[in-house]
Design a protein around this motif. Sequence first.
Motif, PDB file in Angstrom:
ATOM      1  N   PRO A   1      -8.147  -1.525   2.306  1.00 50.49           N
ATOM      2  CA  PRO A   1      -9.023  -2.097   3.328  1.00 50.49           C
ATOM      3  C   PRO A   1      -8.504  -1.810   4.727  1.00 50.49           C
ATOM      4  O   PRO A   1      -7.360  -2.118   5.054  1.00 50.49           O
ATOM      5  CB  PRO A   1      -8.987  -3.602   3.006  1.00 50.49           C
ATOM      6  N   GLY A   2      -9.334  -1.174   5.528  1.00 49.88           N
ATOM      7  CA  GLY A   2      -8.950  -0.815   6.886  1.00 49.88           C
ATOM      8  C   GLY A   2      -8.441   0.603   7.036  1.00 49.88           C
ATOM      9  O   GLY A   2      -8.316   1.108   8.147  1.00 49.88           O
ATOM     10  N   ILE A   3      -8.118   1.271   5.932  1.00 51.89           N
ATOM     11  CA  ILE A   3      -7.659   2.661   5.968  1.00 51.89           C
ATOM     12  C   ILE A   3      -8.552   3.458   5.028  1.00 51.89           C
ATOM     13  O   ILE A   3      -8.453   3.327   3.807  1.00 51.89           O
ATOM     14  CB  ILE A   3      -6.186   2.806   5.541  1.00 51.89           C
ATOM     15  N   HIS A   4      -9.413   4.283   5.608  1.00 51.36           N
ATOM     16  CA  HIS A   4     -10.398   5.011   4.814  1.00 51.36           C
ATOM     17  C   HIS A   4     -10.045   6.496   4.760  1.00 51.36           C
ATOM     18  O   HIS A   4      -9.279   7.002   5.571  1.00 51.36           O
ATOM     19  CB  HIS A   4     -11.791   4.810   5.396  1.00 51.36           C
ATOM     20  N   ARG A   5     -10.634   7.180   3.838  1.00 48.00           N
ATOM     21  CA  ARG A   5     -10.375   8.601   3.651  1.00 48.00           C
ATOM     22  C   ARG A   5     -11.113   9.410   4.716  1.00 48.00           C
ATOM     23  O   ARG A   5     -12.332   9.500   4.723  1.00 48.00           O
ATOM     24  CB  ARG A   5     -10.833   9.035   2.254  1.00 48.00           C
TER      25      ARG A   5
ATOM     26  N   TYR B   1       0.827  -1.207   0.000  1.00 51.71           N
ATOM     27  CA  TYR B   1       0.000   0.000   0.000  1.00 51.71           C
ATOM     28  C   TYR B   1       0.861   1.257   0.000  1.00 51.71           C
ATOM     29  O   TYR B   1       0.508   2.260  -0.633  1.00 51.71           O
ATOM     30  CB  TYR B   1      -0.932  -0.023   1.206  1.00 51.71           C
TER      31      TYR B   1
ATOM     32  N   GLU C   1      -7.359   4.803  -0.611  1.00 48.76           N
ATOM     33  CA  GLU C   1      -7.650   3.947   0.524  1.00 48.76           C
ATOM     34  C   GLU C   1      -7.099   2.547   0.301  1.00 48.76           C
ATOM     35  O   GLU C   1      -6.725   2.173  -0.805  1.00 48.76           O
ATOM     36  CB  GLU C   1      -9.173   3.860   0.730  1.00 48.76           C
TER      37      GLU C   1
ATOM     38  N   HIS D   1     -11.967   8.929   7.707  1.00 39.61           N
ATOM     39  CA  HIS D   1     -13.080   8.222   8.349  1.00 39.61           C
ATOM     40  C   HIS D   1     -12.577   7.578   9.632  1.00 39.61           C
ATOM     41  O   HIS D   1     -11.693   6.741   9.608  1.00 39.61           O
ATOM     42  CB  HIS D   1     -13.638   7.141   7.414  1.00 39.61           C
ATOM     43  N   GLU D   2     -13.131   8.001  10.749  1.00 38.96           N
ATOM     44  CA  GLU D   2     -12.782   7.438  12.050  1.00 38.96           C
ATOM     45  C   GLU D   2     -14.075   7.241  12.828  1.00 38.96           C
ATOM     46  O   GLU D   2     -15.046   7.968  12.640  1.00 38.96           O
ATOM     47  CB  GLU D   2     -11.873   8.390  12.846  1.00 38.96           C
TER      48      GLU D   2
ATOM     49  N   ARG E   1      -4.835  12.106   9.990  1.00 40.85           N
ATOM     50  CA  ARG E   1      -5.856  12.877   9.277  1.00 40.85           C
ATOM     51  C   ARG E   1      -5.227  13.816   8.258  1.00 40.85           C
ATOM     52  O   ARG E   1      -5.777  14.035   7.175  1.00 40.85           O
ATOM     53  CB  ARG E   1      -6.716  13.652  10.272  1.00 40.85           C
TER      54      ARG E   1
ATOM     55  N   ARG F   1      -4.457  11.694   5.319  1.00 48.39           N
ATOM     56  CA  ARG F   1      -5.684  11.299   4.617  1.00 48.39           C
ATOM     57  C   ARG F   1      -6.294  12.451   3.827  1.00 48.39           C
ATOM     58  O   ARG F   1      -7.067  12.211   2.897  1.00 48.39           O
ATOM     59  CB  ARG F   1      -6.699  10.772   5.628  1.00 48.39           C
ATOM     60  N   SER F   2      -5.960  13.677   4.191  1.00 45.55           N
ATOM     61  CA  SER F   2      -6.532  14.828   3.486  1.00 45.55           C
ATOM     62  C   SER F   2      -5.707  15.257   2.279  1.00 45.55           C
ATOM     63  O   SER F   2      -6.096  16.181   1.559  1.00 45.55           O
ATOM     64  CB  SER F   2      -6.667  16.015   4.451  1.00 45.55           C
TER      65      SER F   2
END
Length: 225
Positions: free
Chosen positions: A204-208, A13, A202, A210-211, A192, A195-196
Amino acid sequence: MILYDYILSPSCYKARLMAALAGVKLTLRPVDFHPGAEHRGPELLALNPAGSIPILVAPQDDGDLILTESAAILVYIAGRAAPAFLGSGAPVQTARIQQWLAFSARLTASLGGARLTEMLHRPGDIGALRCAGIAALRELEAALFEQRLKGEAFLVGGAPTVADIACFPYVALAPDGGVSLDAYPSIRLWMRAIRSLDGFIEMPGIHRLHELKPDPHETPAAAEA
């Protein structure tokens, strides 16, 4: 560029994320890592005798370059398409980036090892792996807190570098190995910020952005009180 890739591998990843941030198109060659253990088969062992992934095969204009270490892959992609991720080139910043790249190997061994043991039932002392992972997280939290005191959101300055990309995945996936991130507000703010970034992708398990928990809003001054 051809990336031999496993969708659930944080190390793979890293390469996909760096390429996305740099605007580089990768040709993905999926590897049956689990349960097929294709990475230990003859085709991939010919490319990487260590029997690990990711493996990056460079374009023909860079000769017969094959990279098998994720840190080297990040540096190569950034060097080709996003040199800002390599920092300013000043000796101090370059050294700090290299230090965090080395630190990322500790995250792989500890938090990554705990994740493999927990999720794929690989042999390992889960307690020792978690303890080592927590020690690394505490070190990272302290460094990021110092960065926040200076008004800098990333590991070596106000802009992201390959150091951030190298450390991010195994930290973000620490809960998969039974290590909570609740106690580390500076780490959560740093995640964060990553992610921004424009181009963030993304896994699996790491989202944009999203917590399950709200944003940590603690300021450095408040934390010192």
